[in-house]
Design an enzyme around this catalytic site. Structure first.
Site, mmCIF file in Angstrom:
data_model
loop_
_atom_site.group_PDB
_atom_site.id
_atom_site.type_symbol
_atom_site.label_atom_id
_atom_site.label_comp_id
_atom_site.label_asym_id
_atom_site.label_seq_id
_atom_site.Cartn_x
_atom_site.Cartn_y
_atom_site.Cartn_z
ATOM 1 C CE LYS A 482 -0.268 -0.422 5.003
ATOM 2 N NZ LYS A 482 -1.024 -0.972 6.116
ATOM 3 C CE1 TYR A 708 12.078 32.567 1.284
ATOM 4 C CE2 TYR A 708 12.168 30.166 1.398
ATOM 5 C CZ TYR A 708 11.918 31.328 0.687
ATOM 6 O OH TYR A 708 11.514 31.257 -0.601
HETATM 7 C C1 LIG Z 1 -0.255 -1.712 6.965
HETATM 8 C C2 LIG Z 1 -0.824 -2.942 7.502
HETATM 9 C C3 LIG Z 1 0.000 -4.020 7.853
HETATM 10 C C4 LIG Z 1 1.503 -3.967 7.826
HETATM 11 O O1 LIG Z 1 1.985 -3.320 8.987
HETATM 12 P P1 LIG Z 1 3.542 -3.147 9.256
HETATM 13 O O2 LIG Z 1 3.637 -2.608 10.635
HETATM 14 O O3 LIG Z 1 4.045 -2.192 8.246
HETATM 15 O O4 LIG Z 1 4.144 -4.472 9.103
HETATM 16 C C5 LIG Z 1 -0.617 -5.197 8.231
HETATM 17 N N1 LIG Z 1 -1.958 -5.297 8.298
HETATM 18 C C6 LIG Z 1 -2.774 -4.263 8.023
HETATM 19 C C7 LIG Z 1 -4.248 -4.446 8.127
HETATM 20 C C8 LIG Z 1 -2.242 -3.047 7.616
HETATM 21 O O5 LIG Z 1 -3.047 -2.032 7.347
#
Ligand SMILES: *Cc1c(COP(=O)(O)O)cnc(C)c1O
Length: 813
Positions: A482, A708
């Site tokens: 993702k 700045y």
């Molecule tokens: C993002 C996510 C993960 C992975 O989590 P990490 O801490 O990056 O390993 C696992 N399960 C769900 C439902 C997530 O949204």
């Protein structure tokens, strides 16, 4: 190569069960994807952590492969091919190499040491190739498998071998030594790489020295620690700056060169090389030693060594103009490495149309007509749709290749080249260094500013394997890609993982899944936050929804009905304490009622998400979440009489609660090299390195301000560098104002003043650097963890915040 199978049956200590015993082998393969798998191929079904070659046998038989080395004959292929049954297929590959090596007797040089092996090998190849036909390990093929494959590349025209050997633990070298059986050894140096595989330093040194058990000469820098462990019968040829060495060496820098002065047999001469860093100088001296031993005279040594060049070991994948993908291999052109590059092209191609830009091919030992016929066959077997040959020889010899364009020189090609000549194709640019194909790459590369996020695909695979090593072999893995693969590029990562036995990919939204499908990713994909408006599209693209409420489930069932779907896989999310999405205990009855006797959808998995798997003080809470998950998921399974996958662990969950792995885990941040736990982090490799360049350098006098709002004033004269990267690229402003730093030439340069939208200034006082030099924003140091800690946030936010305008470059070692 031509080896009769009668000879290799005993050589591999194998039992032959075959259909056709009168055959010659002309090629060896361990990769089912290689397009050279054909009748003359001997396929070794290697068994690795992620892949088992036995799985591919039946499809390879369909492609025409006849000969297989196996540890067992899978039931579906009995009597369909020739099988050489052995105890261990890797050992058999090594036995085959051992047999093959003994067919040849020419001098062989073997190189080992902690660093510099590949560079010394490549440089020696360059220095000696005017006088020898050399077989060398391709790229850095120096492992248990790589060495065997390198040796199998020998043919009857070679008259010098240069091989490298690398080890990570004890008793590996004794297997490699007889396969290489070197006459001359070079020990590059003994650093700290791979120390964890050894009880102590002496053990590591002793293991490396086993490579030289039968050499007639060993080249090394004078080192009493090493020599104490060396068999006294081995003749050494040492260098150093003390009196008791064979070749006395002194070095001094001169601008961007180093002058090496060498005294041998009372004669002193000088060699100038275009490098100043210690590692390159050391590597060059090791090369010089071999040239001296081979009796080259100082004038030739000096002339050739002046031409030493930086060795680029990686095949790089770059974004090209007009939607093209460029695979940059503009440093070598020989038959062996062409094979590797074409396989790499096949694995990383993003378009069906494949173009190769190839220079004259060197060092095969074959006559030109034989060589180019082989090259043409190789290209054709890889389905290369367009070939551009650059060089006197290739432009003549391959003129008949379909869709061929020949040019005598790189300059001639560039002057005819039009920017719109290439579109939506994958282009392999492969040429010997003298052809300067790097200039072609400059033209073909998409033009962006100099900031890049480099992604090391090997590190991704290393990290995946680290987590796998903590799981049961049968536990499935879902990789979370993702948010553009946590900012690292979801498509390229999905592609790199597609041969790693990853069972599912996880994306947040349907459109992310659709782009993966459009890019040719076939792995099952779960959409974690599906919106009901996207259900129809998801069904069309074979994306599986996370179902977190009865309302959502009804909506999806309605779409399934309308689209005539049956048993469409869905994934039930239970809320055991995170309180984000998911069914709670009191909603299970409704859920079960909806699913009972419903064959429009099918529960592929049930899962939940831990809120605090990385926080030790919430262990009790986490265990309570797991307990709820166990009882709720069991209730669903029993009521529906189904057998779905269950999963609850994310990265930190895998690390801290492996007992709750059920049948699958969901790996996220850890894959990208960031562990939430300090010890966990030590086992991971850094994946992303954000780099930019120095745009301008300025001298600032005491009392002046920088940036700045004049927030920073210097009370002494300083030197600053301006870098073309700012908060619009995703660098948090709070990292500026003397909080953070970047790395330039290995030294910390503090960020002075506020970070602007597209630029920042850093203090480079005392750092020897110039405009155009690289600055590392994050990578190994500073790591995203360091930055996140300093700013009171988490690495996830830094990684996913890197703007999409920053170009991603992917590479494999
Ligand atoms: C993002 C996510 C993960 C992975 O989590 P990490 O801490 O990056 O390993 C696992 N399960 C769900 C439902 C997530 O949204």
């Amino acid at each position: 190569m031509s080896v009769h199978i009668h000879n290799i049956i005993p050589a591999m200590h194998s039992r032959f069960e075959g259909v056709q015993s009168n055959m010659e082998i002309d090629n060896v393969s361990i990769d089912s994807r290689s397009l050279q798998n054909n009748a003359g191929t001997l396929f070794f079904a290697l068994q690795g952590q992620n892949r088992d070659g036995h799985q591919y046998i039946s499809s390879l038989i369909n492609k025409g492969v006849v000969n297989f080395v196996v540890s067992h004959i899978p039931a579906d292929v009995v009597d369909k091919a020739n099988f050489f049954v052995v105890g261990n297929t890797l050992t058999a590959l090594q036995d085959f190499a051992l047999y093959y090596r003994k067919l040849y007797s020419f001098p062989v040089v073997a190189i080992t040491g902690s660093n510099g092996k590949t560079i010394v090998k490549e440089w020696l190849n360059y220095l000696l190739s005017p006088d020898y036909t050399i077989i060398r390990s391709p790229k850095s093929y120096n492992s248990q498998v790589g060495v065997a494959l390198s040796i199998i590349g020998i043919n009857e025209r070679h008259n010098l071998g240069i091989f490298e050997a690398g080890i990570s633990t004890t008793s590996e070298m004794e297997k490699l030594e007889p396969i290489i059986r070197p006459d001359i050894g070079i020990l590059t140096n003994i650093g700290s790489a791979h120390d964890e595989g050894f009880a102590h330093r002496e053990e590591k040194i002793a293991e490396k020295l086993k490579l030289f058990a039968h050499v007639r000469l060993l080249i090394l820098q004078k080192n009493t620690e090493v020599e104490a462990l060396l068999n006294p019968l081995i003749k050494t040829f040492t260098w150093g700056n003390e009196a008791d060495v064979d070749v006395l060496i002194n070095t001094k820098h001169s601008g961007s060169n180093t002058v090496i002065s060498a005294t041998y047999n009372k004669e002193t001469f000088e060699v100038t090389i275009p490098f100043t860093d210690d590692a390159s100088v050391e590597n060059a001296i090791n090369c010089l030693m071999l040239l001296l031993y081979f009796d080259y005279n100082p004038a030739i040594i000096a002339a050739r060594m002046a031409g030493l060049y930086p060795v680029e070991l990686r095949l790089q994948v770059k974004n090209g103009i007009n939607g093209c993908t460029i695979i940059d291999d503009s440093f070598s052109s020989d038959y062996q490495s062409l094979k590797i590059a074409l396989d790499f092209l096949e694995q990383h191609k993003t378009h069906q149309k494949k173009t190769v830009i190839l220079s004259d091919v060197f060092q095969s030992g074959f006559d030109a007509d034989v060589l180019y016929a082989k090259v043409a066959k190789l290209l054709a077997s890889h389905g290369i749709s367009q070939l551009i040959g650059i060089g006197e020889k290739i432009s003549r010899m391959l003129a008949d290749y379909p869709n061929f364009h020949g040019y005598k020189t790189t300059q001639e090609f560039l002057s005819h080249y039009k920017a719109n000549a290439f579109e939506n194709e994958t282009i392999l640019v492969k040429g010997a260094r003298s052809f300067r194909f790097d200039e072609i790459v400059v033209y073909l590369e998409e033009k962006t500013h100099e900031t890049v996020l480099e992604i090391n695909l090997n590190a991704i695979i290393h990290n995946l394997n680290f987590y796998k090593s903590r799981l049961k072999p049968e536990t499935k893995i879902m990789v979370m890609v993702k948010a553009f693969g946590y900012g690292s590029g979801s498509y390229e990562i999905a592609k790199a993982l597609s041969h790693q036995k990853v069972d599912y990919l996880g994306v947040a939204f349907a459109d992310e899944g659709i782009s993966l499908r459009n890019a040719g990713i076939n792995t099952p994909i779960i959409v974690m936050n599906p919106e009901s408006s996207a259900f129809a599209a998801m069904a069309a693209y074979n994306l599986e929804p996370e179902i977190y409420s009865a309302k959502e489930l009804r909506a999806f069932i309605a779409v399934a009905q309308q689209k005539n779907l049956s048993n469409y896989p869905i994934h039930l999310k239970l809320d055991t304490g995170m309180h984000r999405l998911g069914f709670e205990g009191y909603q299970l009855d409704e859920l079960i009622d909806l699913l009972k006797n419903n064959n429009l959808v099918s529960v592929a998995s049930i899962f939940s998400h831990l809120s605090s798997s990385d926080v030790p003080e919430f262990k009790e809470f986490t265990l309570a979440q797991i307990e709820k998950f166990e009882s709720w998921s069991t209730a669903i399974i029993q009521a529906l009489e189904i057998n779905p996958i269950r999963h609850i662990l994310n990265t930190s969950g895998i690390y801290h609660y492996p007992e709750a792995q059920y049948n699958m885990v969901r790996l996220g941040i850890g894959l990208y090299g960031v562990g939430n736990d300090e010890t966990e982090r030590k086992s991971l490799e850094n994946v992303g390195t954000l780099k930019t360049i120095i745009l301008q350098i300025k001298e600032i006098s005491a009392g002046e301000s920088i940036g700045y709002s004049r927030r920073f004033r210097t009370d002494e004269p300083i030197t600053i560098a301006t870098l073309p990267i700012g908060y619009a690229d995703g660098i948090p402003r709070r990292w500026g104002n003397e909080t953070g730093y970047v790395l330039i030439k290995g030294k910390k340069a503090q960020i002075t003043g506020t970070i602007s939208m597209d630029m920042m200034m850093v203090n480079i006082t005392g750092i020897d650097c110039k405009e155009g030099d690289t600055a590392i924003i994050f990578g190994k140091d500073p790591s995203v963890v360091t930055i996140a800690k300093a700013l009171g946030t988490i690495p996830y936010e830094i990684l996913t915040g890197i703007s999409q305008r920053v170009k991603r470059v992917f590479y494999k070692e």
